[in-house]
Design an enzyme around this catalytic site. Structure first.
Site, PDB file in Angstrom:
ATOM      1  N   SER A   5       0.694  -1.066   0.168  1.00 31.07           N
ATOM      2  CA  SER A   5      -0.044  -0.094   0.022  1.00 31.07           C
ATOM      3  C   SER A   5       0.766   1.151  -0.034  1.00 31.07           C
ATOM      4  CB  SER A   5      -0.710  -0.079   1.159  1.00 31.07           C
ATOM      5  OG  SER A   5      -1.892   0.982   1.110  1.00 31.07           O
ATOM      6  N   HIS A   6       0.789   2.114   1.151  1.00 31.69           N
ATOM      7  CA  HIS A   6       1.467   3.347   1.085  1.00 31.69           C
ATOM      8  C   HIS A   6       2.888   3.236   1.687  1.00 31.69           C
ATOM      9  CE1 HIS A   6      -0.451   2.403   4.836  1.00 31.69           C
ATOM     10  NE2 HIS A   6       0.216   3.112   5.372  1.00 31.69           N
ATOM     11  N   ASP A  12      -5.632   2.563  -3.549  1.00 29.71           N
ATOM     12  CA  ASP A  12      -6.743   2.535  -2.694  1.00 29.71           C
ATOM     13  C   ASP A  12      -7.089   3.934  -1.841  1.00 29.71           C
ATOM     14  OD1 ASP A  12      -4.911   2.027  -0.880  1.00 29.71           O
ATOM     15  OD2 ASP A  12      -5.926   0.172  -0.181  1.00 29.71           O
ATOM     16  N   ARG A  13      -6.102   4.578  -1.597  1.00 34.18           N
ATOM     17  CA  ARG A  13      -6.173   5.835  -0.758  1.00 34.18           C
ATOM     18  C   ARG A  13      -6.279   7.047  -1.579  1.00 34.18           C
ATOM     19  NH1 ARG A  13      -3.175   4.972   4.905  1.00 34.18           N
ATOM     20  NH2 ARG A  13      -3.429   2.847   5.054  1.00 34.18           N
ATOM     21  N   ASP A  43      -1.099   1.425  -4.011  1.00 33.73           N
ATOM     22  CA  ASP A  43      -1.913   0.493  -4.648  1.00 33.73           C
ATOM     23  C   ASP A  43      -3.202   0.932  -5.313  1.00 33.73           C
ATOM     24  OD1 ASP A  43      -2.664   0.668  -2.195  1.00 33.73           O
ATOM     25  OD2 ASP A  43      -3.469  -1.268  -2.151  1.00 33.73           O
ATOM     26  N   LYS A  93     -11.608  -0.034  -0.568  1.00 29.41           N
ATOM     27  CA  LYS A  93     -11.121   1.401  -0.682  1.00 29.41           C
ATOM     28  C   LYS A  93     -10.838   1.841  -2.065  1.00 29.41           C
ATOM     29  CE  LYS A  93      -8.294   1.112   2.513  1.00 29.41           C
ATOM     30  NZ  LYS A  93      -7.452   1.473   3.686  1.00 29.41           N
ATOM     31  N   ASP A 101      -2.286   6.446  -3.379  1.00 24.05           N
ATOM     32  CA  ASP A 101      -1.187   5.913  -2.980  1.00 24.05           C
ATOM     33  C   ASP A 101      -0.657   4.708  -3.844  1.00 24.05           C
ATOM     34  OD1 ASP A 101      -3.342   4.154  -2.372  1.00 24.05           O
ATOM     35  OD2 ASP A 101      -2.603   3.540  -0.494  1.00 24.05           O
TER      36      ASP A 101
END
Length: 540
Positions: free
Chosen positions: A111-112, A278-279, A276, A373, A274
Site C-alpha cells: 500500500s502506502h 486505494d487511498r 496501490d 477502498k 497511494d
C-alpha cells in the site's frame, strides 16, 4: 510439478491488510511460497477455480507473481487472470473478482509503505465478494503456516509483457489490460460528460500518482476520457521504488503537490493516490480536505452522481474516523455504523445492502461498487459534485460546515516506536478508563471512555480491543490505537477531534483548535516522554 520440503516461519500472521514485511524478509528461502501454499490449503475452492492476480508494481512484484502462478498451477487452479506487467490496483482487483465471478484474488502490495530493495512488500488475499479475507480465514492461514512442511510448485514462466492467453501446465493464464475494465466501471457510476465539460472550461486540475499504480489509470480516465492535458499528471509512471518517494498521500510525503496547491498559482483542484490506488487525498486552492470531511461531504452529495441518484442506504466509518458522517446520516435519516479499522469490516454491511458509502480516516473512501477502498472513485466523486454544484472546494466545505457543524480533526503518527514503549502508553490509558467518566480536565468533561468492541450486526461476530476512546460532553474526543500497517517496530496513532456546532467558528487554526484535546491526551498517557519523541513522525 515438484513437492518441496520447506522450513516453517512463525511470523506470518496477516494484519488488517495482509502480510507486510520488508523485501529482505520475503526474499528468505520458501518464505513467500509457504504463505501462498497456506492460502491454497485453506481455500479449497481455488482448485478448479478462477484467480485474479496483480499488484502495485513495487520491487519484487515481478518475482512474486511468477512464484504465485507456479504454485497456483501446481495446486490445480483452472485459470489465472493477471494484469499486464503484473500491474493491477487494489480496487481493480476487487472489480475483476466481482465482474468475472472469480473465486478470489491476490493483491501484491504494501500500500502506502515505501518500495525498493530496502523497502516493504506485501501480499493480501481477497475472497469471492472482492473484499479482503475475514479474520477467521487469515487466522486459519496463520495456523497453517506454523505447521507447514512442504509446498507444491510447477515449472515454467509466463510472459507478462504481452496481452494474450497461454498455459502453465494445465492452467490457463490470461494477461489482460489492467485499466480498461476499471475505467469502464467508473464511467457507469459518474457523469463523465458533465465532468469533462467542467474540466475543459472551468476547473484546473492536478493529480499526483506518486510513481505508483494509478499512473496508467489516470492517463486513461483523466486524459483520454475526460480531456485533461497530460501535463496535469505528476509522477504518472509506476516505478519499483516509487521514484525514491514514499507513496502515502499526506502533507509530508505528497509535499510537492501540497506546495503547488498552496502556492500563488495553485490550480482549482488537486488530488493524489497511494501505492496501490486505494487511498486518496483531495485539495482545493489553499485548502486540504481531511478524509473524514471528505467522507461526510460525499455522504451528503452522492446523489449528484448518476449511480447514486436514488440516494444512499447508509454510511459506515472506521472507529478512529471523525464522527462528521454520523451527523450527516442522522440529518438524512439513514443508518450509520462505526466499525474497527480494516476494510473487511465493511464487507458484511455492503453485501447485506445496509450501506452504500464507507470510509476510513486513513484516506480511504469507497462505495458498494467494489469491496475495497478506491482512491480514484473518491476523486471522481468530488469532481462530479463540483461539476454539478459549480462551487469551489472551499465553498463546498464552508457550506457543509454551516449545515452540519465542523469536526476539527487530525491524526498524529508515532512511527517505528519500540513495541514495549508503545504498549506501555496503551496500558497507561487503559488502566484509567473506568475512572475517567465524569472527570473534568482542561475545561472538558469526559462523558465516556472505553476500549472499542464491535458487534457485527450481520453475522453477530464480536471484535474486541480495537482502540481506546475518550469522549467529551462537548462532542469532542481522542482515540489511541496501535496500527498494523508498519513493518518496523510499532506505529502508535493518536486521533484528535473537536466538534464545533453549525453556528460556531469553522475557520479557526486547526492545530490551535485541537490543542486542548491534545494536551488532555498527553496528560493521561505521558505519550511523548514514554516513547522518547518530541512529537509525531507525521501529522495528517
Amino acid at each position: 510439478m515438484t513437492d518441496v520440503q520447506t522450513t516453517r516461519y512463525d511470523d506470518q500472521k496477516p494484519g488488517t491488510s495482509g502480510l507486510r514485511k520488508t523485501v529482505s524478509v520475503f526474499k528468505q528461502p520458501h518464505y513467500l511460497e509457504n504463505f501462498v501454499q497456506a492460502i491454497f490449503d485453506c481455500v479449497p475452492e481455488l482448485k478448479g477455480g478462477l484467480l485474479i492476480l496483480g499488484g502495485d508494481g513495487r520491487y519484487h512484484n515481478d518475482v512474486a507473481i511468477q512464484t504465485i502462478l507456479r504454485i497456483a498451477a501446481a495446486n490445480g487452479v483452472a485459470k489465472v487472470m493477471v494484469g499486464k506487467d503484473g500491474i493491477l490496483s487494489t480496487p481493480a482487483v476487487s472489480n475483476m473478482i466481482r465482474q468475472y465471478g472469480a473465486n478470489g484474488g491476490f493483491v501484491l502490495s504494501a500500500s502506502h509503505n515505501p518500495g525498493g530493495p530496502d523497502g516493504d512488500f506485501g501480499i493480501k488475499y481477497n475472497v469471492s465478494n472482492g473484499g479482503p479475507a475475514a479474520t477467521s480465514l487469515t487466522d486459519a492461514v496463520f495456523e497453517r503456516t506454523k505447521v507447514m512442511e512442504h509446498y507444491q510448485i510447477a515449472d515454467g514462466h509466463v510472459d507478462l509483457s504481452t496481452l494474450g492467453h497461454s498455459n502453465l501446465g494445465a492452467m490457463a493464464v490470461s494477461v489482460f489490460d489492467p485499466v480498461t475494465d476499471y475505467a469502464d466501471l467508473m464511467e457507469t457510476l459518474f457523469d463523465f460528460e458533465t465532468i469533462r465539460r467542467f474540466l475543459t472550461s472551468d476547473l484546473s486540475l492536478i493529480f499526483d500518482a506518486m510513481h505508483a499504480v494509478t499512473g496508467p489509470y489516470a492517463q486513461e480516465i483523466f486524459v483520454r476520457r475526460l480531456g485533461v492535458n497530460s501535463d496535469a499528471l505528476m509522477n504518472a509512471t509506476p516505478l519499483p521504488d516509487f521514484g525514491g518517494g514514499h507513496p502515502d498521500p499526506n502533507p509530508v510525503y505528497a509535499k510537492a503537490l501540497f506546495d503547488r496547491m498552496f502556492g500563488d498559482d495553485a490550480p482549482d483542484f488537486g488530488a493524489a493516490s497511494d501505492g496501490d490506488g486505494d487511498r486518496n487525498i483531495v485539495l482545493g486552492r489553499g485548502v486540504y480536505v481531511s478524509p473524514s470531511d471528505s467522507l461526510a461531504v460525499i455522504t451528503a452529495n452522492a446523489h449528484l452522481a448518476p449511480a447514486y441518484r436514488d440516494g444512499i442506504k447508509g454510511v459506515a466509518r472506521s472507529m478512529p474516523t471523525s464522527r462528521a458522517s454520523d451527523v450527516v446520516a442522522a440529518a438524512m435519516g439513514i443508518e450509520s455504523f462505526e466499525t474497527p479499522t480494516g476494510w473487511k469490516y465493511f464487507g458484511n454491511l455492503l453485501d447485506a445492502g445496509r450501506i452504500t458509502v464507507c470510509g476510513e480516516e486513513s484516506a480511504g473512501t469507497s462505495s458498494d461498487h467494489v469491496r475495497e477502498k478506491d482512491g480514484l472513485w473518491a476523486i471522481l466523486m468530488w469532481l462530479n459534485i463540483l461539476a454539478v454544484r459549480r462551487l469551489s472546494v472551499q465553498d463546498i466545505l464552508t457550506d457543509h460546515w454551516a449545515t452540519y457543524g465542523r469536526h476539527y480533526y487530525s491524526r498524529h503518527d508515532y512511527e517505528s516506536v519500540a513495541a514495549d514503549k508503545a504498549e506501555d502508553v496503551m496500558a497507561r490509558l487503559q488502566g484509567q478508563l473506568t475512572t475517567l467518566p465524569g472527570t473534568t480536565l482542561r475545561k472538558e468533561t469526559i462523558s465516556a471512555a472505553d476500549s472499542f468492541t464491535y458487534h457485527d450486526p450481520i453475522d453477530g461476530s464480536v471484535t474486541e480491543n480495537q482502540g481506546l476512546r475518550v469522549m467529551f460532553e462537548s462532542g469532542s474526543r481522542f482515540v489511541m490505537r496501535l496500527s498494523g500497517t508498519g513493518t518496523a517496530g510499532a506505529t502508535l496513532r493518536l486521533y484528535l477531534e473537536a466538534y464545533e456546532p453549525k453556528d460556531g467558528d469553522h475557520h479557526a487554526d486547526l492545530s490551535k483548535r485541537l490543542e486542548p484535546i491534545a494536551a488532555i491526551a498527553e496528560d493521561l498517557t505521558n505519550l511523548r516522554q514514554t516513547v522518547g519523541r518530541d512529537g509525531p513522525s507525521v501529522v495528517s
